[in-house]
Write a protein that holds these residues in place. Sequence first.
Motif, PDB file in Angstrom:
ATOM      1  N   THR A 182      -0.744 -24.613  18.536  1.00 51.00           N
ATOM      2  CA  THR A 182      -1.797 -24.672  17.526  1.00 51.00           C
ATOM      3  C   THR A 182      -2.746 -23.488  17.675  1.00 51.00           C
ATOM      4  N   ALA A 183      -2.909 -22.740  16.593  1.00 53.17           N
ATOM      5  CA  ALA A 183      -3.748 -21.541  16.613  1.00 53.17           C
ATOM      6  C   ALA A 183      -3.783 -20.940  15.208  1.00 53.17           C
ATOM      7  N   VAL A 184      -4.642 -19.947  15.053  1.00 49.39           N
ATOM      8  CA  VAL A 184      -4.566 -19.094  13.870  1.00 49.39           C
ATOM      9  C   VAL A 184      -3.619 -17.942  14.213  1.00 49.39           C
ATOM     10  N   TYR A 185      -2.616 -17.742  13.374  1.00 52.29           N
ATOM     11  CA  TYR A 185      -1.625 -16.704  13.612  1.00 52.29           C
ATOM     12  C   TYR A 185      -1.939 -15.492  12.730  1.00 52.29           C
ATOM     13  N   TYR A 186      -1.972 -14.331  13.365  1.00 53.12           N
ATOM     14  CA  TYR A 186      -2.300 -13.087  12.677  1.00 53.12           C
ATOM     15  C   TYR A 186      -1.108 -12.132  12.699  1.00 53.12           C
ATOM     16  N   CYS A 187      -0.887 -11.497  11.573  1.00 48.69           N
ATOM     17  CA  CYS A 187       0.131 -10.468  11.470  1.00 48.69           C
ATOM     18  C   CYS A 187      -0.499  -9.100  11.745  1.00 48.69           C
ATOM     19  N   ASN A 188       0.252  -8.231  12.390  1.00 45.78           N
ATOM     20  CA  ASN A 188      -0.201  -6.868  12.659  1.00 45.78           C
ATOM     21  C   ASN A 188       0.914  -5.882  12.318  1.00 45.78           C
ATOM     22  N   ALA A 189       0.520  -4.750  11.785  1.00 44.53           N
ATOM     23  CA  ALA A 189       1.487  -3.694  11.496  1.00 44.53           C
ATOM     24  C   ALA A 189       0.885  -2.347  11.843  1.00 44.53           C
ATOM     25  N   GLN A 190       1.713  -1.476  12.399  1.00 43.54           N
ATOM     26  CA  GLN A 190       1.282  -0.137  12.778  1.00 43.54           C
ATOM     27  C   GLN A 190       2.296   0.865  12.234  1.00 43.54           C
ATOM     28  N   GLY A 191       1.784   1.919  11.657  1.00 41.44           N
ATOM     29  CA  GLY A 191       2.679   2.928  11.118  1.00 41.44           C
ATOM     30  C   GLY A 191       1.891   4.064  10.527  1.00 41.44           C
ATOM     31  N   SER A 192       2.397   4.650   9.430  1.00 41.30           N
ATOM     32  CA  SER A 192       1.685   5.726   8.761  1.00 41.30           C
ATOM     33  C   SER A 192       1.726   5.504   7.248  1.00 41.30           C
ATOM     34  N   TYR A 193       0.725   6.025   6.571  1.00 43.29           N
ATOM     35  CA  TYR A 193       0.631   5.856   5.130  1.00 43.29           C
ATOM     36  C   TYR A 193       0.248   7.171   4.480  1.00 43.29           C
ATOM     37  N   TYR A 194       0.508   7.261   3.178  1.00 44.73           N
ATOM     38  CA  TYR A 194       0.181   8.457   2.412  1.00 44.73           C
ATOM     39  C   TYR A 194      -1.308   8.458   2.070  1.00 44.73           C
ATOM     40  N   THR A 195      -1.951   9.591   2.242  1.00 46.45           N
ATOM     41  CA  THR A 195      -3.322   9.751   1.810  1.00 46.45           C
ATOM     42  C   THR A 195      -3.460  11.161   1.246  1.00 46.45           C
ATOM     43  N   ASN A 196      -3.810  11.235  -0.035  1.00 50.79           N
ATOM     44  CA  ASN A 196      -3.850  12.525  -0.742  1.00 50.79           C
ATOM     45  C   ASN A 196      -2.507  13.233  -0.550  1.00 50.79           C
ATOM     46  N   GLY A 204       0.839  -1.186   0.000  1.00 50.30           N
ATOM     47  CA  GLY A 204       0.000   0.000   0.000  1.00 50.30           C
ATOM     48  C   GLY A 204       0.876   1.238   0.000  1.00 50.30           C
ATOM     49  N   SER A 205       0.286   2.374   0.232  1.00 50.38           N
ATOM     50  CA  SER A 205       1.021   3.637   0.217  1.00 50.38           C
ATOM     51  C   SER A 205       1.678   3.871   1.578  1.00 50.38           C
ATOM     52  N   ILE A 206       2.656   3.054   1.863  1.00 49.79           N
ATOM     53  CA  ILE A 206       3.282   3.052   3.184  1.00 49.79           C
ATOM     54  C   ILE A 206       4.334   4.146   3.298  1.00 49.79           C
ATOM     55  N   LEU A 207       4.232   4.916   4.353  1.00 45.57           N
ATOM     56  CA  LEU A 207       5.262   5.900   4.666  1.00 45.57           C
ATOM     57  C   LEU A 207       6.289   5.278   5.604  1.00 45.57           C
ATOM     58  N   SER A 208       5.798   4.635   6.655  1.00 43.54           N
ATOM     59  CA  SER A 208       6.689   3.968   7.588  1.00 43.54           C
ATOM     60  C   SER A 208       5.893   2.932   8.375  1.00 43.54           C
ATOM     61  N   ILE A 209       6.601   1.891   8.809  1.00 40.59           N
ATOM     62  CA  ILE A 209       5.998   0.881   9.680  1.00 40.59           C
ATOM     63  C   ILE A 209       6.787   0.871  10.972  1.00 40.59           C
TER      64      ILE A 209
END
Length: 123
Positions: free
Chosen positions: A90-104, A26-31
Amino acid sequence: QVQLVESGGGLVQAGGSLRLSCAASGSILSINVMGWYRQAPGKQRELVAVIRIGGSTNYATSVKGRFTISRDNAKNTVYLQMNSLKPEDTAVYYCNAQGSYYTNWAHAPFDSWGQGTQVTVSS
């Protein structure tokens, strides 16, 4: 927005290894933070491991010494190397990311989750 796609789950015998990957796009600025969480049937989602942009990490006590989290900042990808797997992993493993992205012409924060990947460890 930012999308996360996980891969690498599967079925493994106790004592075996798996490597999970999660790529952000996506339009990622930083993670700032990337991490892995898991949810077993009938249980709440719990933190497995996180890694910050500077490389510092935190692990759940139950996985310390067995799991290793790493990231490739150039590829916006986080990995989870899981060794000495136990049936209780045993489980469902989920990835998470937090940061900022470009919008307009500005940027905004994001907190995104992947769709989850199943990890099953047989005894």
